[in-house]
Design a protein around this motif. Structure first.
Motif, PDB file in Angstrom:
ATOM      1  N   PHE A  91       0.833  -1.199   0.000  1.00  0.00           N
ATOM      2  CA  PHE A  91       0.000   0.000   0.000  1.00  0.00           C
ATOM      3  C   PHE A  91       0.871   1.254   0.000  1.00  0.00           C
ATOM      4  CE2 PHE A  91      -3.322  -2.860   1.627  1.00  0.00           C
ATOM      5  CZ  PHE A  91      -4.413  -2.417   0.889  1.00  0.00           C
ATOM      6  N   LYS A  92       0.339   2.296  -0.619  1.00  0.00           N
ATOM      7  CA  LYS A  92       0.952   3.620  -0.578  1.00  0.00           C
ATOM      8  C   LYS A  92       0.137   4.510   0.353  1.00  0.00           C
ATOM      9  CE  LYS A  92       2.569   3.217  -5.362  1.00  0.00           C
ATOM     10  NZ  LYS A  92       2.456   3.785  -6.737  1.00  0.00           N
ATOM     11  N   PHE A  93       0.793   5.537   0.886  1.00  0.00           N
ATOM     12  CA  PHE A  93       0.174   6.380   1.905  1.00  0.00           C
ATOM     13  C   PHE A  93       0.220   7.847   1.475  1.00  0.00           C
ATOM     14  CE2 PHE A  93       1.414   2.539   3.973  1.00  0.00           C
ATOM     15  CZ  PHE A  93       0.469   2.319   4.959  1.00  0.00           C
ATOM     16  N   PRO A  94      -0.820   8.328   0.806  1.00  0.00           N
ATOM     17  CA  PRO A  94      -0.845   9.750   0.463  1.00  0.00           C
ATOM     18  C   PRO A  94      -1.023  10.596   1.715  1.00  0.00           C
ATOM     19  CG  PRO A  94      -2.963   8.757  -0.024  1.00  0.00           C
ATOM     20  CD  PRO A  94      -2.054   7.636   0.394  1.00  0.00           C
ATOM     21  N   SER A  95      -0.454  11.777   1.718  1.00  0.00           N
ATOM     22  CA  SER A  95      -0.661  12.700   2.831  1.00  0.00           C
ATOM     23  C   SER A  95      -1.876  13.572   2.549  1.00  0.00           C
ATOM     24  CB  SER A  95       0.578  13.571   3.048  1.00  0.00           C
ATOM     25  OG  SER A  95       1.639  12.800   3.564  1.00  0.00           O
ATOM     26  N   SER A  96      -2.606  13.892   3.611  1.00  0.00           N
ATOM     27  CA  SER A  96      -3.792  14.740   3.498  1.00  0.00           C
ATOM     28  C   SER A  96      -3.530  16.013   4.276  1.00  0.00           C
ATOM     29  CB  SER A  96      -5.020  14.025   4.070  1.00  0.00           C
ATOM     30  OG  SER A  96      -5.258  12.830   3.370  1.00  0.00           O
ATOM     31  N   LYS A  97      -3.476  17.115   3.570  1.00  0.00           N
ATOM     32  CA  LYS A  97      -3.137  18.373   4.214  1.00  0.00           C
ATOM     33  C   LYS A  97      -3.844  19.515   3.512  1.00  0.00           C
ATOM     34  CE  LYS A  97       1.120  18.465   1.459  1.00  0.00           C
ATOM     35  NZ  LYS A  97       0.905  17.195   0.779  1.00  0.00           N
ATOM     36  N   SER A  98      -4.026  20.587   4.249  1.00  0.00           N
ATOM     37  CA  SER A  98      -4.619  21.788   3.684  1.00  0.00           C
ATOM     38  C   SER A  98      -3.532  22.642   3.050  1.00  0.00           C
ATOM     39  CB  SER A  98      -5.325  22.587   4.787  1.00  0.00           C
ATOM     40  OG  SER A  98      -5.638  23.884   4.328  1.00  0.00           O
ATOM     41  N   PRO A  99      -3.812  23.278   1.918  1.00  0.00           N
ATOM     42  CA  PRO A  99      -2.804  24.159   1.319  1.00  0.00           C
ATOM     43  C   PRO A  99      -2.569  25.425   2.121  1.00  0.00           C
ATOM     44  CG  PRO A  99      -4.879  24.335   0.129  1.00  0.00           C
ATOM     45  CD  PRO A  99      -5.038  23.206   1.113  1.00  0.00           C
ATOM     46  N   TYR A 100      -3.380  25.646   3.164  1.00  0.00           N
ATOM     47  CA  TYR A 100      -3.300  26.898   3.908  1.00  0.00           C
ATOM     48  C   TYR A 100      -2.451  26.810   5.167  1.00  0.00           C
ATOM     49  CZ  TYR A 100      -7.354  27.534   0.933  1.00  0.00           C
ATOM     50  OH  TYR A 100      -8.194  27.574  -0.150  1.00  0.00           O
ATOM     51  N   ASN A 101      -2.001  25.611   5.554  1.00  0.00           N
ATOM     52  CA  ASN A 101      -1.383  25.514   6.875  1.00  0.00           C
ATOM     53  C   ASN A 101      -0.058  24.764   6.890  1.00  0.00           C
ATOM     54  OD1 ASN A 101      -2.128  22.864   6.572  1.00  0.00           O
ATOM     55  ND2 ASN A 101      -3.681  22.852   8.174  1.00  0.00           N
ATOM     56  N   ASN A 102       0.622  24.667   5.757  1.00  0.00           N
ATOM     57  CA  ASN A 102       1.845  23.871   5.782  1.00  0.00           C
ATOM     58  C   ASN A 102       2.991  24.491   4.986  1.00  0.00           C
ATOM     59  OD1 ASN A 102       1.489  22.848   2.933  1.00  0.00           O
ATOM     60  ND2 ASN A 102      -0.363  22.040   3.864  1.00  0.00           N
ATOM     61  N   THR A 103       2.983  25.813   4.824  1.00  0.00           N
ATOM     62  CA  THR A 103       4.055  26.467   4.091  1.00  0.00           C
ATOM     63  C   THR A 103       5.389  26.260   4.805  1.00  0.00           C
ATOM     64  OG1 THR A 103       2.526  28.151   3.287  1.00  0.00           O
ATOM     65  CG2 THR A 103       4.877  28.654   3.172  1.00  0.00           C
ATOM     66  N   GLY A 104       6.359  25.717   4.099  1.00  0.00           N
ATOM     67  CA  GLY A 104       7.675  25.509   4.683  1.00  0.00           C
ATOM     68  C   GLY A 104       7.784  24.331   5.616  1.00  0.00           C
ATOM     69  N   VAL A 105       6.738  23.509   5.686  1.00  0.00           N
ATOM     70  CA  VAL A 105       6.731  22.356   6.583  1.00  0.00           C
ATOM     71  C   VAL A 105       7.099  21.107   5.784  1.00  0.00           C
ATOM     72  CG1 VAL A 105       5.361  20.969   8.178  1.00  0.00           C
ATOM     73  CG2 VAL A 105       4.941  23.432   7.991  1.00  0.00           C
ATOM     74  N   ASN A 106       8.030  20.322   6.312  1.00  0.00           N
ATOM     75  CA  ASN A 106       8.425  19.067   5.671  1.00  0.00           C
ATOM     76  C   ASN A 106       7.504  17.959   6.167  1.00  0.00           C
ATOM     77  OD1 ASN A 106       9.891  17.148   4.224  1.00  0.00           O
ATOM     78  ND2 ASN A 106      11.289  16.789   5.932  1.00  0.00           N
ATOM     79  N   ILE A 107       6.707  17.409   5.277  1.00  0.00           N
ATOM     80  CA  ILE A 107       5.660  16.461   5.648  1.00  0.00           C
ATOM     81  C   ILE A 107       5.974  15.087   5.079  1.00  0.00           C
ATOM     82  CG2 ILE A 107       3.200  15.925   5.431  1.00  0.00           C
ATOM     83  CD1 ILE A 107       2.739  18.960   5.198  1.00  0.00           C
ATOM     84  N   GLY A 108       6.001  14.073   5.941  1.00  0.00           N
ATOM     85  CA  GLY A 108       6.275  12.709   5.516  1.00  0.00           C
ATOM     86  C   GLY A 108       5.072  12.061   4.849  1.00  0.00           C
ATOM     87  N   LYS A 109       5.225  10.798   4.508  1.00  0.00           N
ATOM     88  CA  LYS A 109       4.142  10.070   3.846  1.00  0.00           C
ATOM     89  C   LYS A 109       3.073   9.671   4.858  1.00  0.00           C
ATOM     90  CE  LYS A 109       6.871   5.872   4.232  1.00  0.00           C
ATOM     91  NZ  LYS A 109       7.747   4.931   3.522  1.00  0.00           N
ATOM     92  N   GLY A 110       1.846   9.608   4.378  1.00  0.00           N
ATOM     93  CA  GLY A 110       0.750   9.154   5.216  1.00  0.00           C
ATOM     94  C   GLY A 110       0.409  10.082   6.361  1.00  0.00           C
ATOM     95  N   VAL A 111       0.767  11.348   6.252  1.00  0.00           N
ATOM     96  CA  VAL A 111       0.471  12.328   7.306  1.00  0.00           C
ATOM     97  C   VAL A 111      -0.910  12.927   7.070  1.00  0.00           C
ATOM     98  CG1 VAL A 111       1.137  14.562   8.281  1.00  0.00           C
ATOM     99  CG2 VAL A 111       2.887  12.864   7.732  1.00  0.00           C
ATOM    100  N   TYR A 112      -1.680  13.046   8.146  1.00  0.00           N
ATOM    101  CA  TYR A 112      -2.989  13.700   8.062  1.00  0.00           C
ATOM    102  C   TYR A 112      -2.939  14.978   8.892  1.00  0.00           C
ATOM    103  CZ  TYR A 112      -7.994  14.566   8.209  1.00  0.00           C
ATOM    104  OH  TYR A 112      -9.232  15.147   8.088  1.00  0.00           O
ATOM    105  N   ILE A 113      -3.168  16.110   8.238  1.00  0.00           N
ATOM    106  CA  ILE A 113      -3.178  17.404   8.916  1.00  0.00           C
ATOM    107  C   ILE A 113      -4.565  18.013   8.773  1.00  0.00           C
ATOM    108  CG2 ILE A 113      -2.194  19.719   9.003  1.00  0.00           C
ATOM    109  CD1 ILE A 113       0.373  18.584   7.852  1.00  0.00           C
TER     110      ILE A 113
END
Length: 207
Positions: A91-113
């Motif tokens: 299985f692959k793990f896409p990350s789910s994040k808002s485009p408004y709250n992660n500028t400059g943040v390094n986000i790994g796989k399968g992260v839910y924000i």
């Protein structure tokens, strides 16, 4: 072009919120969300069915489901092990994040924000694979988390903090600046981490 298929493991409140955001807000539209996997509930949501339980995951993978998002937030250490096993299954793990709250943040796989989470400063935060950043969480600059870390609603993590794999902060917990938190730690609701917390450490709720 046919999109890769996605299932959500966990049909509880978090899984249902994902389904709502997928359908109405365009979350993770690079995949086709086809339904849930759940060991306790057979009830779907918004037209998305429960496709089976955890024993059906190999069948779903062989049937062409490539992507999965795992909630199961009540047991973070178990959840991390499940994610690792599912990765071995292919299985692959896409990350789910808002485009408004992660500028400059390094986000790994399968992260839910959650879209209401806030990252302060100009970035520099590292969020490890399979971690969950819940509603109204505040994460200051320089914070680094390991894999499978869960920050529950209204948690505040001050600048320069590091959090080890599998640790969980329950609602409204606070971590003081530049504190190191070990692996598999548990910080109870409203708990305050003021100094180094070793692996498997626990912070109780204040009386």
């Amino acid at each position: 072009m046919e999109l890769p298929k996605l299932v959500v493991y966990g049909a509880g409140d978090n899984g249902r919120e994902f389904a709502y955001r997928y359908k109405h807000e365009g979350l993770n539209r690079e995949c086709e969300f086809v339904g849930f996997v759940d060991d306790h509930s057979g009830e779907g949501f918004l037209g998305y069915p429960v496709l089976g339980n955890s024993k059906d995951l190999p069948r779903l993978r062989e049937g062409g489901v490539e992507n999965i998002i795992v909630f199961l937030l009540e047991k973070p250490q178990t959840r991390l092990k499940i994610c690792i096993e599912l990765e071995k299954m292919g299985f692959k793990f896409p990350s789910s994040k808002s485009p408004y709250n992660n500028t400059g943040v390094n986000i790994g796989k399968g992260v839910y924000i959650h879209p209401t989470a806030t990252f302060l400063g100009i970035g520099g935060q590292d969020i490890g694979d399979f971690s969950v950043i819940g509603p109204y969480v505040t994460v200051e600059g320089g914070v680094k988390t390991g894999k499978g870390v869960i920050l529950s609603p209204y948690v505040c993590v001050h600048k320069g903090v590091s959090i080890g794999d599998g640790s969980v902060f329950y609602s409204r917990a606070i971590c003081f600046p530049r504190v190191k938190v070990g692996k598999n730690c548990i910080v109870a609701p409203h708990g305050i981490v003021r100094k180094y917390l070793r692996d498997n450490g626990k912070i109780k709720s204040p009386r």
